[in-house]
Every structure is written in C-alpha cells, then in structure tokens.
Design a protein around this motif. Structure first.
Motif, PDB file in Angstrom:
ATOM      1  N   ARG A 189       0.836  -1.208   0.000  1.00 22.71           N
ATOM      2  CA  ARG A 189       0.000   0.000   0.000  1.00 22.71           C
ATOM      3  C   ARG A 189       0.867   1.252   0.000  1.00 22.71           C
ATOM      4  O   ARG A 189       0.559   2.232  -0.690  1.00 22.71           O
ATOM      5  CB  ARG A 189      -0.955  -0.014   1.194  1.00 22.71           C
ATOM      6  N   PHE A 190       1.949   1.233   0.789  1.00 19.44           N
ATOM      7  CA  PHE A 190       2.872   2.375   0.775  1.00 19.44           C
ATOM      8  C   PHE A 190       3.413   2.576  -0.644  1.00 19.44           C
ATOM      9  O   PHE A 190       3.399   3.679  -1.189  1.00 19.44           O
ATOM     10  CB  PHE A 190       4.067   2.137   1.717  1.00 19.44           C
ATOM     11  N   ALA A 239       1.106   3.865  -3.277  1.00 16.14           N
ATOM     12  CA  ALA A 239       0.761   5.277  -3.080  1.00 16.14           C
ATOM     13  C   ALA A 239       1.955   6.188  -3.348  1.00 16.14           C
ATOM     14  O   ALA A 239       1.889   7.395  -3.090  1.00 16.14           O
ATOM     15  CB  ALA A 239       0.239   5.490  -1.657  1.00 16.14           C
ATOM     16  N   THR A 291      -0.145  11.607   3.100  1.00 19.78           N
ATOM     17  CA  THR A 291      -0.431  10.405   2.305  1.00 19.78           C
ATOM     18  C   THR A 291      -0.488   9.174   3.203  1.00 19.78           C
ATOM     19  O   THR A 291      -1.420   8.356   3.116  1.00 19.78           O
ATOM     20  CB  THR A 291       0.651  10.209   1.224  1.00 19.78           C
ATOM     21  N   ASN A 292       0.492   9.050   4.117  1.00 19.29           N
ATOM     22  CA  ASN A 292       0.502   7.890   5.017  1.00 19.29           C
ATOM     23  C   ASN A 292      -0.699   7.912   5.948  1.00 19.29           C
ATOM     24  O   ASN A 292      -1.320   6.871   6.203  1.00 19.29           O
ATOM     25  CB  ASN A 292       1.810   7.861   5.822  1.00 19.29           C
ATOM     26  N   GLU A 343      -3.612   9.161   5.336  1.00 22.78           N
ATOM     27  CA  GLU A 343      -4.789   8.767   4.557  1.00 22.78           C
ATOM     28  C   GLU A 343      -4.809   7.266   4.322  1.00 22.78           C
ATOM     29  O   GLU A 343      -5.868   6.633   4.393  1.00 22.78           O
ATOM     30  CB  GLU A 343      -4.831   9.537   3.238  1.00 22.78           C
ATOM     31  N   LEU A 344      -3.643   6.683   4.067  1.00 24.31           N
ATOM     32  CA  LEU A 344      -3.584   5.226   3.889  1.00 24.31           C
ATOM     33  C   LEU A 344      -4.011   4.508   5.166  1.00 24.31           C
ATOM     34  O   LEU A 344      -4.668   3.465   5.110  1.00 24.31           O
ATOM     35  CB  LEU A 344      -2.156   4.781   3.527  1.00 24.31           C
ATOM     36  N   THR A 349      -8.947   1.533   3.983  1.00 26.77           N
ATOM     37  CA  THR A 349      -7.743   1.997   4.675  1.00 26.77           C
ATOM     38  C   THR A 349      -7.105   0.819   5.434  1.00 26.77           C
ATOM     39  O   THR A 349      -7.749  -0.216   5.653  1.00 26.77           O
ATOM     40  CB  THR A 349      -8.070   3.133   5.664  1.00 26.77           C
ATOM     41  N   ILE A 350      -5.843   1.002   5.814  1.00 29.31           N
ATOM     42  CA  ILE A 350      -5.113  -0.067   6.503  1.00 29.31           C
ATOM     43  C   ILE A 350      -5.827  -0.470   7.792  1.00 29.31           C
ATOM     44  O   ILE A 350      -6.011  -1.648   8.091  1.00 29.31           O
ATOM     45  CB  ILE A 350      -3.661   0.383   6.802  1.00 29.31           C
TER      46      ILE A 350
END
Ligand code: CMP
Length: 140
Positions: A25-26, A29, A84-85, A87-88, A101-102
């Motif tokens: 995911r990181f 993105a 960004t992180n 939001e993830l 989301t995570i």
C-alpha cells in the motif's frame, strides 16, 4: 514537497503476517521505504516514543500493547508523505476508519490498530531521529 514520515507496523499486524500487504500500500501510493528495522521494543523505549501521551488514560495499555511482540519500523519518503501515510492508515479508531484503509482492513481496536504514522512535520523529524538516529532528516 517531498517529505519523510515514520511508520510503525504494530504487533497485531506483524502477528497477522501482513507486513508485505501494508508495504504494498505504501509503494502503490508512491511512498518509498528508505529505512527499516524489526524490533521488539522495551518498555522504556515504547514509553519514550509515546512520551507525549504519558498523562493520557490509555498510556499504560498503549505501552504494554506495543511491547507485546515485534514491530516493523520504517521511514517513508515521497510527495506529501506525512498526509499520504495518514490517509492510507485511516482513523485511529478502526471502527471509524474509511473503507479500504489499513486500519479498516487490518485493525481490531483503538489499541490494536495495526499502524502508527507521524502526525506532522515536527513529529516526523523527531520520530525518525528516535528510531534511525544516524539518518539526516531535512524538513525543508
Ligand atoms: P498511534 O497513532 O500509535 O498513537 C497513539 C496510540 O494510542 C494510538 O495510535 C492508539 O493506538 C492508542 N490509543 C488508545 N486509546 C486512544 C484514544 N482514546 N485516543 C487516541 N489514541 C488512543
């Protein structure tokens, strides 16, 4: 702007064997892992890292959870990396985290919430320096 942020995959997500899925995911993105280590934190280290929360009612539970198993700690770099992180990750409380989301996908509770991420430029610099003291961090 290109930023750096500190990310921790917490003991619950390490135990669930989803480090790779979270790293994907990181990467998808646009965030790059520029430093990483797996550590089983001591009580002192976890308490120092979360020192800003020392007076909060959840501090003791937070520290004992964070030392309940190994964590995966990484510095991430990329455009707008801090936001960004975040939001993830989604909301701190996984029951309030947006779908996809995570935390919505991997977390169980506000304590066992899968990941930590720096909440601003100052905390990002301080948190990266805490776990990767040799690394130079430029905030501007
Ligand atoms: P994290 O982003 O790692 O920062 C502090 C952690 O404390 C947070 O994620 C949660 O896992 C945990 N926590 C437990 N209860 C609360 C609460 N009421 N508010 C904020 N954080 C909490």
């Amino acid at each position: 702007a290109i930023e750096r942020t500190l990310s921790i995959i917490k003991p619950d997500a390490v135990a669930k064997n989803v480090i790779g899925q979270i790293y994907s995911r990181f990467e998808n993105a646009g965030l790059k892992v520029i430093a990483a280590k797996m550590v089983h934190l001591s009580e002192v280290e976890a308490g120092q890292f979360y020192a800003v929360h020392k007076e909060r009612p959840f501090f003791k539970d937070l520290v004992s959870f964070m030392i309940s198993g190994p964590v995966m700690i990484q510095a991430l770099e990329g455009e707008n990396a801090i936001l960004t992180n975040r939001e993830l990750m989604g909301a701190t409380d996984p029951s309030k985290a947006e779908k996809g989301t995570i935390r919505a996908d991997f977390a169980q509770s506000i304590d066992a919430n899968a990941v930590h991420g720096s909440d601003g430029a100052d905390t990002a610099a301080a948190e990266i320096a805490f776990f990767f003291p040799g690394m130079q961090v430029y905030t501007r």
